[in-house]
Design a protein around this motif. Structure first.
Motif, PDB file in Angstrom:
ATOM      1  N   TYR A  58      35.197 -16.885   6.472  1.00  0.00           N
ATOM      2  CA  TYR A  58      35.639 -17.998   5.607  1.00  0.00           C
ATOM      3  C   TYR A  58      34.906 -19.269   6.056  1.00  0.00           C
ATOM      4  O   TYR A  58      35.415 -20.065   6.850  1.00  0.00           O
ATOM      5  CB  TYR A  58      37.165 -18.166   5.660  1.00  0.00           C
ATOM      6  CG  TYR A  58      37.659 -19.115   4.580  1.00  0.00           C
ATOM      7  CD1 TYR A  58      37.719 -18.712   3.248  1.00  0.00           C
ATOM      8  CD2 TYR A  58      38.030 -20.417   4.894  1.00  0.00           C
ATOM      9  CE1 TYR A  58      38.134 -19.583   2.255  1.00  0.00           C
ATOM     10  CE2 TYR A  58      38.447 -21.294   3.903  1.00  0.00           C
ATOM     11  CZ  TYR A  58      38.498 -20.874   2.592  1.00  0.00           C
ATOM     12  OH  TYR A  58      38.898 -21.750   1.613  1.00  0.00           O
ATOM     13  N   TYR A 207      36.345 -14.081   0.757  1.00  0.00           N
ATOM     14  CA  TYR A 207      37.641 -13.876   0.092  1.00  0.00           C
ATOM     15  C   TYR A 207      38.133 -12.435   0.218  1.00  0.00           C
ATOM     16  O   TYR A 207      39.123 -12.060  -0.419  1.00  0.00           O
ATOM     17  CB  TYR A 207      37.532 -14.305  -1.382  1.00  0.00           C
ATOM     18  CG  TYR A 207      37.379 -15.812  -1.485  1.00  0.00           C
ATOM     19  CD1 TYR A 207      38.496 -16.626  -1.620  1.00  0.00           C
ATOM     20  CD2 TYR A 207      36.124 -16.401  -1.354  1.00  0.00           C
ATOM     21  CE1 TYR A 207      38.361 -18.005  -1.654  1.00  0.00           C
ATOM     22  CE2 TYR A 207      35.984 -17.782  -1.390  1.00  0.00           C
ATOM     23  CZ  TYR A 207      37.104 -18.575  -1.542  1.00  0.00           C
ATOM     24  OH  TYR A 207      36.977 -19.937  -1.570  1.00  0.00           O
ATOM     25  N   SER A 283      38.857 -19.616  -7.579  1.00  0.00           N
ATOM     26  CA  SER A 283      38.233 -20.549  -6.637  1.00  0.00           C
ATOM     27  C   SER A 283      36.828 -20.862  -7.169  1.00  0.00           C
ATOM     28  O   SER A 283      35.881 -20.115  -6.930  1.00  0.00           O
ATOM     29  CB  SER A 283      38.200 -19.934  -5.237  1.00  0.00           C
ATOM     30  OG  SER A 283      37.944 -20.922  -4.263  1.00  0.00           O
TER      31      SER A 283
HETATM   32  C1  AVI Z   1      42.938 -23.758  -0.608  1.00  0.00           C
HETATM   33  N1  AVI Z   1      41.776 -23.185  -1.304  1.00  0.00           N
HETATM   34  C2  AVI Z   1      40.693 -24.167  -1.371  1.00  0.00           C
HETATM   35  C3  AVI Z   1      41.337 -21.888  -0.764  1.00  0.00           C
HETATM   36  C4  AVI Z   1      40.064 -21.396  -1.489  1.00  0.00           C
HETATM   37  O1  AVI Z   1      39.085 -21.144  -0.817  1.00  0.00           O
HETATM   38  O2  AVI Z   1      40.069 -21.335  -2.730  1.00  0.00           O
HETATM   39  C5  AVI Z   1      42.426 -20.855  -0.859  1.00  0.00           C
HETATM   40  C6  AVI Z   1      41.980 -19.485  -0.423  1.00  0.00           C
HETATM   41  N2  AVI Z   1      42.175 -18.374  -1.097  1.00  0.00           N
HETATM   42  C7  AVI Z   1      41.671 -17.347  -0.446  1.00  0.00           C
HETATM   43  N3  AVI Z   1      41.126 -17.793   0.676  1.00  0.00           N
HETATM   44  C8  AVI Z   1      41.333 -19.120   0.703  1.00  0.00           C
END
Ligand code: AVI
Length: 320
Positions: A58, A207, A283
């Motif tokens: 991430y 993700y 996203s």
């Molecule tokens: C909070 N948001 C910006 C995250 C994103 O990357 O869209 C939420 C997320 N969903 C899965 N991983 C992180």
């Protein structure tokens, strides 16, 4: 007579007015089932999201933190001292101290819907920046927010990190930007984090991490429905899916039914066929022109972009 449009629930709906129960009921009754991503963030979901931000796959958190660290002096010069920093959805942000350290603001106003997170992070920041007045506002930043009287006369800097804007479809994102343009007022600035379009393998890994943390985050939505709405959803019969949708330039997260099933939520029965999904998040990712267009549509003029990191992520400074 007038035929009223039924409210369609999508994975990026943001209204809390009707609440979790109503969103789940309406969302599960649609042909393409969908639940707004905002309902991920109960205590378990918020903790899982914190775990996601620490995953090697991430990259957004790491890339954005790198930008704030490496370009702190440049950002400080572009923003100037003495502003009131208003952070949208401050959560337990670890990026805030980097910004506050760099720009010497006159006040800090974290806005967050979670009072617990808000108080904890305000206390931690107060200890770190003893001279800085902090005015926490417990509110949903997607709705109109009244700013504290005390910062009325100060020039503002809106801080919206983390690519949270990406969780909204363009129309919702533009509404939010326009709303904050009005709230922050003339002479204000906005520093916003935007994730870039990039190699699909890099995006999907972010993700769908091998440790399964994002899967747990997604599946927790079903656990939450069972916990809070007395649901009987067989969570073990769902799998996590993250796919790149090139037409919308977004990662979509879905919860996929692994077999035919029936369950109840809140006393209502639902059926799902094997392979059917519940759409739980969008996203969106933005190229340089896309991001600038979005900001302009929202009433903001981009003035500086910092995005020299890999994997690509951008911090954009825009003026009202
Ligand atoms: C909070 N948001 C910006 C995250 C994103 O990357 O869209 C939420 C997320 N969903 C899965 N991983 C992180």
């Amino acid at each position: 007579g007038v035929v009223r449009q039924l409210r369609q629930i999508s994975a990026d709906d943001t209204g809390i007015d009707i609440g979790f129960r109503a969103d789940v009921r309406a969302g599960l009754s649609q042909r393409q089932k969908a639940i707004p991503a905002r309902w991920f963030y109960d205590a378990t979901g918020s903790a899982l999201f914190e775990d996601i931000t620490a995953l090697p796959e991430y990259y957004p958190t790491r890339s954005e933190t790198d930008l704030l660290t490496r370009h702190a002096a440049d950002m400080a010069a572009a923003i100037g001292a003495g502003r009131a920093v208003v952070e949208l959805g401050s959560g337990s942000s670890t990026k805030t101290p980097l910004l506050l350290q760099a720009i010497a603001p006159a006040a800090y106003v974290p806005v967050d819907i979670s009072g617990d997170f808000l108080r904890a992070s305000a206390d931690a920041l107060a200890a770190r920046f003893p001279g800085l007045p902090i005015y926490p506002v417990e509110a949903d930043f997607t709705q109109a927010v009244d700013l504290p009287r005390e910062i009325g006369a100060l020039p503002k800097l809106g801080f919206f990190p983390g690519s949270t804007i990406g969780n909204m479809v363009a129309r919702t994102a533009v509404d939010l930007l326009r709303g904050w343009r009005a709230t922050l007022g003339d002479g204000s600035l906005l520093l916003i984090g935007v994730d870039r379009i990039k190699d699909v393998a890099v995006l999907t890994r972010a993700y769908d991490d091998p440790a399964g943390v994002t899967a747990a985050f997604n599946l927790n939505l079903l656990e939450r429905i069972n916990r809070e709405l007395g649901g009987t959803i067989p969570v073990e019969n769902f799998t996590h899916r993250a796919v790149w949708d090139d037409t919308h330039a977004r990662i979509e997260m879905h919860l996929v039914a692994a077999c035919d099933m029936d369950f109840t939520v809140d006393g209502r029965g639902y059926a799902m066929a094997k392979g059917e999904t519940i759409h739980s998040e969008n996203s969106h990712k933005y190229g340089p022109r896309d991001a600038n267009l979005l900001l302009r549509a929202g009433g903001w003029t981009p003035v500086r972009t910092w995005d020299d990191v890999d994997p690509a992520f951008a911090l954009i400074l825009a003026q009202a």
